[in-house]
Design a protein around this motif. Sequence first.
Motif, mmCIF file in Angstrom:
data_model
loop_
_atom_site.group_PDB
_atom_site.id
_atom_site.type_symbol
_atom_site.label_atom_id
_atom_site.label_comp_id
_atom_site.label_asym_id
_atom_site.label_seq_id
_atom_site.Cartn_x
_atom_site.Cartn_y
_atom_site.Cartn_z
ATOM 1 N N TYR A 1 31.596 35.179 42.854
ATOM 2 C CA TYR A 1 30.309 34.692 42.326
ATOM 3 C C TYR A 1 30.154 35.040 40.844
ATOM 4 C CZ TYR A 1 25.212 34.859 41.572
ATOM 5 O OH TYR A 1 23.942 34.709 41.064
ATOM 6 N N LEU A 2 30.435 36.278 40.486
ATOM 7 C CA LEU A 2 30.288 36.703 39.093
ATOM 8 C C LEU A 2 31.279 35.990 38.176
ATOM 9 C CD1 LEU A 2 29.798 40.549 39.633
ATOM 10 C CD2 LEU A 2 28.056 38.897 38.909
ATOM 11 N N LEU A 3 32.508 35.819 38.651
ATOM 12 C CA LEU A 3 33.509 35.117 37.841
ATOM 13 C C LEU A 3 33.186 33.633 37.712
ATOM 14 C CD1 LEU A 3 36.771 36.796 39.186
ATOM 15 C CD2 LEU A 3 35.753 37.096 36.906
ATOM 16 N N ALA A 4 32.701 33.028 38.801
ATOM 17 C CA ALA A 4 32.364 31.601 38.757
ATOM 18 C C ALA A 4 31.226 31.344 37.774
ATOM 19 C CB ALA A 4 31.978 31.112 40.151
ATOM 20 N N LEU A 5 30.270 32.267 37.697
ATOM 21 C CA LEU A 5 29.158 32.102 36.762
ATOM 22 C C LEU A 5 29.630 32.066 35.311
ATOM 23 C CD1 LEU A 5 26.345 34.438 38.155
ATOM 24 C CD2 LEU A 5 26.376 31.942 38.137
ATOM 25 N N ARG A 6 30.776 32.664 35.058
ATOM 26 C CA ARG A 6 31.290 32.741 33.687
ATOM 27 C C ARG A 6 32.214 31.588 33.327
ATOM 28 N NH1 ARG A 6 29.240 36.975 35.479
ATOM 29 N NH2 ARG A 6 28.560 38.719 34.207
ATOM 30 N N GLN A 7 32.331 30.603 34.225
ATOM 31 C CA GLN A 7 33.144 29.419 33.962
ATOM 32 C C GLN A 7 32.244 28.253 33.584
ATOM 33 O OE1 GLN A 7 36.445 30.146 34.091
ATOM 34 N NE2 GLN A 7 35.700 32.176 34.746
ATOM 35 N N GLU A 8 32.643 27.522 32.549
ATOM 36 C CA GLU A 8 31.820 26.408 32.087
ATOM 37 C C GLU A 8 32.135 25.108 32.818
ATOM 38 O OE1 GLU A 8 31.459 25.943 27.883
ATOM 39 O OE2 GLU A 8 31.831 28.060 27.476
ATOM 40 N N ARG A 9 33.271 25.046 33.512
ATOM 41 C CA ARG A 9 33.652 23.819 34.206
ATOM 42 C C ARG A 9 33.669 24.028 35.707
ATOM 43 N NH1 ARG A 9 39.222 22.164 31.662
ATOM 44 N NH2 ARG A 9 39.533 24.424 31.938
ATOM 45 N N ASN A 10 33.440 22.928 36.429
ATOM 46 C CA ASN A 10 33.372 23.004 37.882
ATOM 47 C C ASN A 10 34.720 23.360 38.507
ATOM 48 O OD1 ASN A 10 30.737 22.261 37.586
ATOM 49 N ND2 ASN A 10 30.977 20.203 38.433
ATOM 50 N N GLY A 11 35.816 22.845 37.930
ATOM 51 C CA GLY A 11 37.133 23.063 38.508
ATOM 52 C C GLY A 11 37.467 24.537 38.697
ATOM 53 N N PRO A 12 37.378 25.344 37.638
ATOM 54 C CA PRO A 12 37.653 26.777 37.804
ATOM 55 C C PRO A 12 36.701 27.462 38.781
ATOM 56 C CG PRO A 12 37.771 26.173 35.493
ATOM 57 C CD PRO A 12 37.213 24.985 36.211
ATOM 58 N N GLN A 13 35.445 27.028 38.801
ATOM 59 C CA GLN A 13 34.503 27.608 39.749
ATOM 60 C C GLN A 13 34.955 27.361 41.186
ATOM 61 O OE1 GLN A 13 30.625 25.973 38.831
ATOM 62 N NE2 GLN A 13 30.168 27.618 37.387
ATOM 63 N N VAL A 14 35.335 26.122 41.465
ATOM 64 C CA VAL A 14 35.793 25.767 42.816
ATOM 65 C C VAL A 14 37.052 26.558 43.169
ATOM 66 C CG1 VAL A 14 36.734 23.911 44.246
ATOM 67 C CG2 VAL A 14 34.757 23.476 42.781
ATOM 68 N N ALA A 15 37.966 26.689 42.206
ATOM 69 C CA ALA A 15 39.214 27.414 42.454
ATOM 70 C C ALA A 15 38.949 28.886 42.763
ATOM 71 C CB ALA A 15 40.138 27.287 41.248
ATOM 72 N N ILE A 16 38.057 29.515 42.018
ATOM 73 C CA ILE A 16 37.752 30.933 42.221
ATOM 74 C C ILE A 16 37.096 31.156 43.579
ATOM 75 C CG2 ILE A 16 36.258 32.812 41.435
ATOM 76 C CD1 ILE A 16 36.754 31.763 38.561
ATOM 77 N N ILE A 17 36.091 30.350 43.884
ATOM 78 C CA ILE A 17 35.383 30.504 45.161
ATOM 79 C C ILE A 17 36.313 30.183 46.329
ATOM 80 C CG2 ILE A 17 33.486 29.608 46.576
ATOM 81 C CD1 ILE A 17 31.947 29.182 43.931
ATOM 82 N N GLY A 18 37.122 29.137 46.184
ATOM 83 C CA GLY A 18 38.069 28.784 47.236
ATOM 84 C C GLY A 18 39.099 29.868 47.474
ATOM 85 N N ALA A 19 39.591 30.481 46.391
ATOM 86 C CA ALA A 19 40.576 31.563 46.531
ATOM 87 C C ALA A 19 39.976 32.762 47.249
ATOM 88 C CB ALA A 19 41.096 31.973 45.153
ATOM 89 N N ALA A 20 38.726 33.090 46.909
ATOM 90 C CA ALA A 20 38.070 34.223 47.570
ATOM 91 C C ALA A 20 37.857 33.937 49.058
ATOM 92 C CB ALA A 20 36.733 34.520 46.900
ATOM 93 N N ALA A 21 37.414 32.722 49.373
ATOM 94 C CA ALA A 21 37.198 32.358 50.778
ATOM 95 C C ALA A 21 38.511 32.371 51.553
ATOM 96 C CB ALA A 21 36.536 30.990 50.866
ATOM 97 N N GLY A 22 39.566 31.810 50.960
ATOM 98 C CA GLY A 22 40.862 31.788 51.621
ATOM 99 C C GLY A 22 41.414 33.186 51.847
ATOM 100 N N THR A 23 41.221 34.060 50.862
ATOM 101 C CA THR A 23 41.694 35.436 51.000
ATOM 102 C C THR A 23 40.947 36.163 52.106
ATOM 103 O OG1 THR A 23 42.264 35.536 48.648
ATOM 104 C CG2 THR A 23 42.008 37.630 49.799
ATOM 105 N N THR A 24 39.639 35.937 52.166
ATOM 106 C CA THR A 24 38.819 36.574 53.197
ATOM 107 C C THR A 24 39.258 36.142 54.594
ATOM 108 O OG1 THR A 24 36.918 36.741 51.707
ATOM 109 C CG2 THR A 24 36.474 36.808 54.075
ATOM 110 N N ILE A 25 39.515 34.859 54.766
ATOM 111 C CA ILE A 25 39.988 34.360 56.059
ATOM 112 C C ILE A 25 41.345 34.959 56.404
ATOM 113 C CG2 ILE A 25 40.768 32.292 57.281
ATOM 114 C CD1 ILE A 25 38.621 30.736 55.713
ATOM 115 N N THR A 26 42.230 35.020 55.421
ATOM 116 C CA THR A 26 43.571 35.567 55.634
ATOM 117 C C THR A 26 43.523 37.033 56.026
ATOM 118 O OG1 THR A 26 44.501 33.999 54.043
ATOM 119 C CG2 THR A 26 45.831 35.938 54.578
ATOM 120 N N VAL A 27 42.681 37.801 55.346
ATOM 121 C CA VAL A 27 42.563 39.226 55.671
ATOM 122 C C VAL A 27 42.098 39.397 57.116
ATOM 123 C CG1 VAL A 27 41.255 41.332 55.192
ATOM 124 C CG2 VAL A 27 42.185 39.990 53.305
#
Length: 270
Positions: A197-223
């Motif tokens: 959430y904090l990293l996504a807020l610091r991105q000006e474009r939607n693409g990086p925001q989606v990538a950061i949130i998606g990576a966190a969600a995927g990691t959480t599921i994997t763990v």
Amino acid sequence: MTDAGTTAQTGTTPHDRQIGRRDLTEWRSRAGQRLASRHQSLAQRIGARRALVATLAVGGGIAVAATAGAAYIYDGVTGRDGVESLDGPALARAKTLRSPAVNGAAAAIAHVFGPVAMPVLTVGAAVAFAVRDRRASPVTLLVAAGAGSLAMTLLGKDLIKRNRPHRHDAIPPFEKSPSFPSGHTLNTTTILGVLAYLLALRQERNGPQVAIIGAAAGTTITVGLSRVLLGAHWFTDVAVGWVTGAGWLSMIITSHRLYLSTQDDDTVAE
């Protein structure tokens, strides 16, 4: 940071208050608007930072109480043909997926997102945000995430004291603490969620925001799934970790949105 007056005049929104096209300081529902109004009144009396801490404290109390309630409900149905019916088949399925490579990867995941590395990650991220942004709020959110998820984990384990899967179904090293809920899963859901959430807020474009949130969600599921594969937890322990972690995460984000709605500068040096 752009102040409120400038923002209102230009009709723009600072990018560090947006996820996608959504301005986080806008409350569309009546309930949200009432909550924001009451938080604004509190912030005017005690200051925005203290109001943030107070909101997190209230949210944390609710989260802990909800965890206790969920634990009692869980304890009441786990021995019946309810949630427990998921655990045996899930573990049996996980055992069919094991191999030296998969087991090694799951063990590495458990180590990286375990009770030693996660606190280090939390403290390191808090220091990095404090140095980079000179703001107190990211540090407050990360500390709240770690403290709250730890309290919820310890409470659940103390109330239920559920046994872990039998050792002949698990992969060493074996763990001795109670099984419910999965601390790895709950802590990862909350802490990685706040970081994303904090990293996504610091991105000006939607693409990086989606990538950061998606990576966190995927990691959480994997763990979470890795805990079942190792035989360290039953699947329902992991599922409760996901749900309670997501609930605490939503409260943290809501508290921060209220904070953003009441102030424009939270510089550490003030």
